[in-house]
Design an enzyme around this catalytic site. Structure first.
Site, PDB file in Angstrom:
ATOM      1  N   LYS A   1       0.951  -1.131  -0.232  1.00  0.00           N
ATOM      2  CA  LYS A   1      -0.131  -0.059  -0.211  1.00  0.00           C
ATOM      3  C   LYS A   1       0.506   0.881   0.413  1.00  0.00           C
ATOM      4  O   LYS A   1       2.134   1.358   0.493  1.00  0.00           O
ATOM      5  CB  LYS A   1      -0.504  -0.522   1.254  1.00  0.00           C
ATOM      6  CG  LYS A   1      -1.678   1.358   1.404  1.00  0.00           C
ATOM      7  CD  LYS A   1      -2.492   0.867   2.606  1.00  0.00           C
ATOM      8  CE  LYS A   1      -3.963   2.056   2.927  1.00  0.00           C
ATOM      9  NZ  LYS A   1      -4.857   1.296   4.420  1.00  0.00           N
TER      10      LYS A   1
ATOM     11  N   SER B   1      -9.261  -1.621   7.085  1.00  0.00           N
ATOM     12  CA  SER B   1      -8.759  -1.486   5.638  1.00  0.00           C
ATOM     13  C   SER B   1      -8.296  -2.323   5.084  1.00  0.00           C
ATOM     14  O   SER B   1      -7.991  -2.137   4.319  1.00  0.00           O
ATOM     15  CB  SER B   1      -7.767   0.056   5.675  1.00  0.00           C
ATOM     16  OG  SER B   1      -8.826   0.741   6.079  1.00  0.00           O
TER      17      SER B   1
ATOM     18  N   SER C   1      -9.375   1.127   3.132  1.00  0.00           N
ATOM     19  CA  SER C   1      -8.566   1.722   1.620  1.00  0.00           C
ATOM     20  C   SER C   1      -7.678   1.024   1.002  1.00  0.00           C
ATOM     21  O   SER C   1      -6.891   1.852   0.629  1.00  0.00           O
ATOM     22  CB  SER C   1      -8.153   2.848   3.280  1.00  0.00           C
ATOM     23  OG  SER C   1      -7.062   2.485   3.876  1.00  0.00           O
TER      24      SER C   1
END
Length: 403
Positions: free
Chosen positions: A37, A138, A114
């Protein structure tokens, strides 16, 4: 020969790697590839945290994040940097600047966020596994929506060094995989600190949490229980939050927002004339900015009571089983705004439990609900991460028989 894969699901940021970052070639993860990420530091590179203005002002990292280093040393190679929701402040899996990764398991629906790009990349087979972060869900939400195995660890058991902070008292590093055996192997590489070993002998089914799940999700998970029951202790029905559900969710939201005032908000204030925040994200930062110290302190007192109850319930050897997400993944066309509020509210009611108490939680793929993947979660005791990883492996043969 490791190479950069074609981004068939639009999971990677524009500033992703041009060449792989090769691992040691030796160790338990030798020959495997992973992505991360866009909040993990990589020496000599910048992060964007999902926002191009932040990227423009960022300085290249001096050191690579601890979690990445451990994976490289274990033999895996890094092949991509993945899209995240803007400043990690969403559960939808969309980014107005970089786009919305495609959920190959349900293309008309979102990946969840996310850590959306990491989940999309693993689900599509662009890499063997991927790192993300989990503050309010997330890792767990996109795992559920994309049909993946995922772990939100006991708070602090995977190093956050080199990871952009959001709300430090909730932040964790987590990971996705398609295969439970690999899932367990990754956990053994990344987890640090003390393991609290205990056989799983007690299973709690929280009636209050199942009670607000959508009918299709509820039905799908009860079908799963009918198939895997022999691999689990006899379930014990109980109430976790009950009438305090809204208060538990609001305490999480307030503490998270107050901590954001010290982590992400200073950059936004310093560059207010430059930063262009997407819909929904701006409103959440405005909400966070309005939280007072008195409100945060009251929420922390509530959290202390929540932690006391959860730790009393989830003693070593006990797990809570619950839907990873109480809803189906929203359709891709839904904007991150007012129409998204109910989904966010219902989801946070479930995901805040492990967050409040810092407990480990796994999500495992558990069939489909209305044509979309559905995740089944288990919350374990503090330090019981390895027991949850073992549980995922143990349940896999039974899950193969779930239609």
């Amino acid at each position: 020969m490791v190479s950069i894969p074609d981004d068939t699901v639009r999971a990677l940021v524009p500033h992703t790697l041009k060449e792989p970052l090769s691992g040691s070639g030796e160790g338990p993860l030798a020959g495997l590839t992973f992505m991360v990420k866009d909040l993990f530091a990589i020496a000599g590179r910048k992060v964007s945290n999902g926002n191009p203005c932040f990227y423009a002002h960022a300085e290249p990292a001096r050191e690579t994040a601890s979690a990445i280093r451990r994976l490289l040393e274990a033999g895996a190679s890094l092949t991509g940097i993945t899209i995240c929701d803007e400043f990690f402040y969403s559960m939808l899996g969309s980014n107005v600047h970089y786009g919305s990764p495609v959920n190959v398991k349900a293309p008309e629906h979102v990946t969840g966020g996310s850590s959306c790009g990491s989940a999309a990349a693993v689900a599509a087979g662009l890499c063997d596994f991927a790192l993300g972060s989990d503050t309010g869900g997330s890792i767990r939400v996109p795992a559920s929506f994309c049909g993946l195995y995922a772990l939100r660890p006991t708070h602090g058991r995977i190093s956050l060094a080199g990871v952009t902070p959001m709300a430090p008292s909730f932040d964790t590093v987590g990971f996705f995989a398609r295969d439970p055996a690999l899932f367990r192997k990754i956990g053994h590489v990344l987890l640090e600190g003390d393991t609290v070993e205990a056989p799983i002998k007690r299973l709690i089914l929280p009636e209050d949490i199942f009670g607000y799940s959508e009918a299709s999700v509820d039905a799908a998970l009860w079908q799963v229980f009918s198939k895997i029951g022999g691999a689990l202790p006899r379930p014990e029905r109980n109430i976790v939050a009950g009438d305090d559900t809204d208060n538990w969710r609001d305490a999480f939201r307030i503490i998270q927002g107050f901590e954001i005032q010290s982590t992400l908000s200073p950059f936004l204030r310093a560059h207010a004339d430059e930063v262009d925040l997407g819909p929904g994200i701006r409103e959440r930062f405005e909400m966070a900015a309005a939280i007072t110290a008195a409100e945060a302190e009251a929420a922390r007192r509530a959290r202390a009571r929540i932690c006391e109850r959860l730790n009393w319930m989830v003693k070593p050897g006990t797990v809570i089983a619950l839907p990873t997400t109480p809803t189906l993944p929203p359709e891709r066309d839904i904007p991150d705004g007012a129409s998204f509020a109910e989904f966010r509210t219902l989801t946070l009611q479930s995901t805040c439990l492990a967050g409040h108490a810092g407990l480990p939680q796994i999500s495992i793929p558990a069939g489909e609900a209305a044509g979309c993947p559905a995740g089944l979660s288990f919350i374990g005791w503090n330090g019981g991460d390895e027991a949850l990883l073992d549980l995922a492996v143990r349940l896999e043969p039974a899950l193969r028989n779930v239609a």
